[in-house]
Design an enzyme around this catalytic site. Structure first.
Site, PDB file in Angstrom:
ATOM      1  N   CYS A  28      -3.591 -30.296  40.909  1.00 15.49           N
ATOM      2  CA  CYS A  28      -3.399 -29.220  39.945  1.00 15.49           C
ATOM      3  C   CYS A  28      -4.095 -27.976  40.487  1.00 15.49           C
ATOM      4  O   CYS A  28      -4.843 -28.037  41.464  1.00 15.49           O
ATOM      5  CB  CYS A  28      -3.930 -29.605  38.565  1.00 15.49           C
ATOM      6  SG  CYS A  28      -5.641 -30.195  38.554  1.00 15.49           S
ATOM      7  N   ASP A 242       0.707 -30.932  39.242  1.00 11.30           N
ATOM      8  CA  ASP A 242       1.017 -29.675  39.922  1.00 11.30           C
ATOM      9  C   ASP A 242       0.948 -28.483  38.962  1.00 11.30           C
ATOM     10  O   ASP A 242       1.527 -27.437  39.227  1.00 11.30           O
ATOM     11  CB  ASP A 242       2.370 -29.724  40.619  1.00 11.30           C
ATOM     12  CG  ASP A 242       2.555 -28.597  41.639  1.00 11.30           C
ATOM     13  OD1 ASP A 242       1.541 -28.118  42.175  1.00 11.30           O
ATOM     14  OD2 ASP A 242       3.706 -28.193  41.886  1.00 11.30           O
ATOM     15  N   ASN A 247       5.987 -21.183  41.620  1.00 11.09           N
ATOM     16  CA  ASN A 247       7.289 -21.010  42.272  1.00 11.09           C
ATOM     17  C   ASN A 247       8.338 -22.001  41.799  1.00 11.09           C
ATOM     18  O   ASN A 247       9.345 -22.206  42.493  1.00 11.09           O
ATOM     19  CB  ASN A 247       7.154 -21.101  43.807  1.00 11.09           C
ATOM     20  CG  ASN A 247       6.273 -20.014  44.370  1.00 11.09           C
ATOM     21  OD1 ASN A 247       6.508 -18.836  44.149  1.00 11.09           O
ATOM     22  ND2 ASN A 247       5.236 -20.415  45.088  1.00 11.09           N
TER      23      ASN A 247
END
Length: 287
Positions: A28, A242, A247
């Site tokens: 993360c 994540d 993006n």
């Protein structure tokens, strides 16, 4: 039969899956806040602020107690936002830094004291491509004495060409996001077969996260790949959210990603290893 609603059509929810005690989000990020921790001038993207408080709120919703905060390229080698978050919760947070030749032994020790246990290098084309390999080699030589590992962020097309170099690394290595394989090419594709060969090595760890990067909601296409990696390397696979998904083109609810663990690791023993035991061993959490 109606399809499940996309995350963009529903509010964030609590997961159906209940994670074991001391479960870890092993991938993360924290971003900013930019007013306190500015983004790198040469960054390839500018994220929305996602400070440590947002990360803690996510983990409270998901029922996760530990985290590995990975330095992202938008902050470059300025690791202060990540270190600040670890200092906030030093018993339950660890970090992976981005470093270069400006980091001497004193600076590396300061990172270690701050909870850092590895460095990350990006090879992904849209994020700037492969690093200066001479610099890469020098950094790897420097961290050998730290007991750290190197995290490799690769495109699938680079797995086969880089495999020989990766095998020669003198430190343990971690492959991000299942190597960003193309799920449409199936599990027999050369890139994934090469990843499986690496995963069989005792110095290789693989993150079975990034399902939202290699497949579309509800992410079914990612399951065979993650499952194969857990079967091949049960004691060296990791999982993460994540967050906050830099993006990523489509929004995602992290609860959907955590619910995938029930299919990636069907047994209680597998889930315990994936979410608790494996990250505790690699990052030095006290169980």
């Amino acid at each position: 039969m109606t399809s499940a609603p996309s995350p963009k059509d529903q509010q964030k929810r609590k997961p159906s899956f209940t994670a074991p005690a001391l479960s870890c989000d092993a991938h993360c990020h924290v971003f900013g806040p930019a007013a306190v921790f500015p983004y790198a001038p040469d960054r390839r993207y500018t994220p929305q602020d996602a400070p440590k408080e947002a990360l803690a709120a996510l983990h409270e919703r998901l029922g996760l107690e530990r985290a590995v905060i990975v330095q992202a390229s938008c902050h470059g080698t300025d690791n202060r936002a990540m270190l600040d978050a670890i200092a906030w919760r030093p018993d339950s947070y660890r970090g992976v830094a981005i470093v270069d030749d400006t980091f001497d032994d004193t600076a590396l020790q300061a990172l270690h004291d701050g909870g850092v246990r590895g460095v990350r290098f990006n090879f992904v084309k849209h994020l700037g491509g492969a690093p200066d390999m001479a610099l890469f080699g020098r950094v790897i030589d420097r961290i050998k004495g730290c007991g750290w590992h190197v995290v490799l962020h690769l495109d699938a097309v680079d797995i086969v060409p880089l495999s020989d170099m990766i095998r020669r690394l003198p430190v343990p290595f971690v492959i991000d996001h299942m190597g960003r394989v193309e799920t449409a090419l199936g599990t027999q594709q050369p890139a994934f077969q090469s990843l499986l060969e690496l995963a069989r090595r005792e110095d290789c760890w693989v993150k079975v996260c990034g399902s939202e990067r290699i497949s579309r909601y509800p992410f079914d296409a990612a399951i065979p790949f993650a499952r194969a990696l857990v079967e091949v390397s049960p004691e060296r696979t990791l999982w993460g959210t994540d967050f906050p998904h830099p993006n990523l083109k489509e929004p995602v609810d992290e609860a959907d990603l955590l619910d995938l663990v029930a299919r990636i690791a069907p047994s209680g023993e597998e889930r315990q290893r994936l979410l608790v035991d494996n990250p505790a061993r690699l990052y030095g959490f006290t169980t």
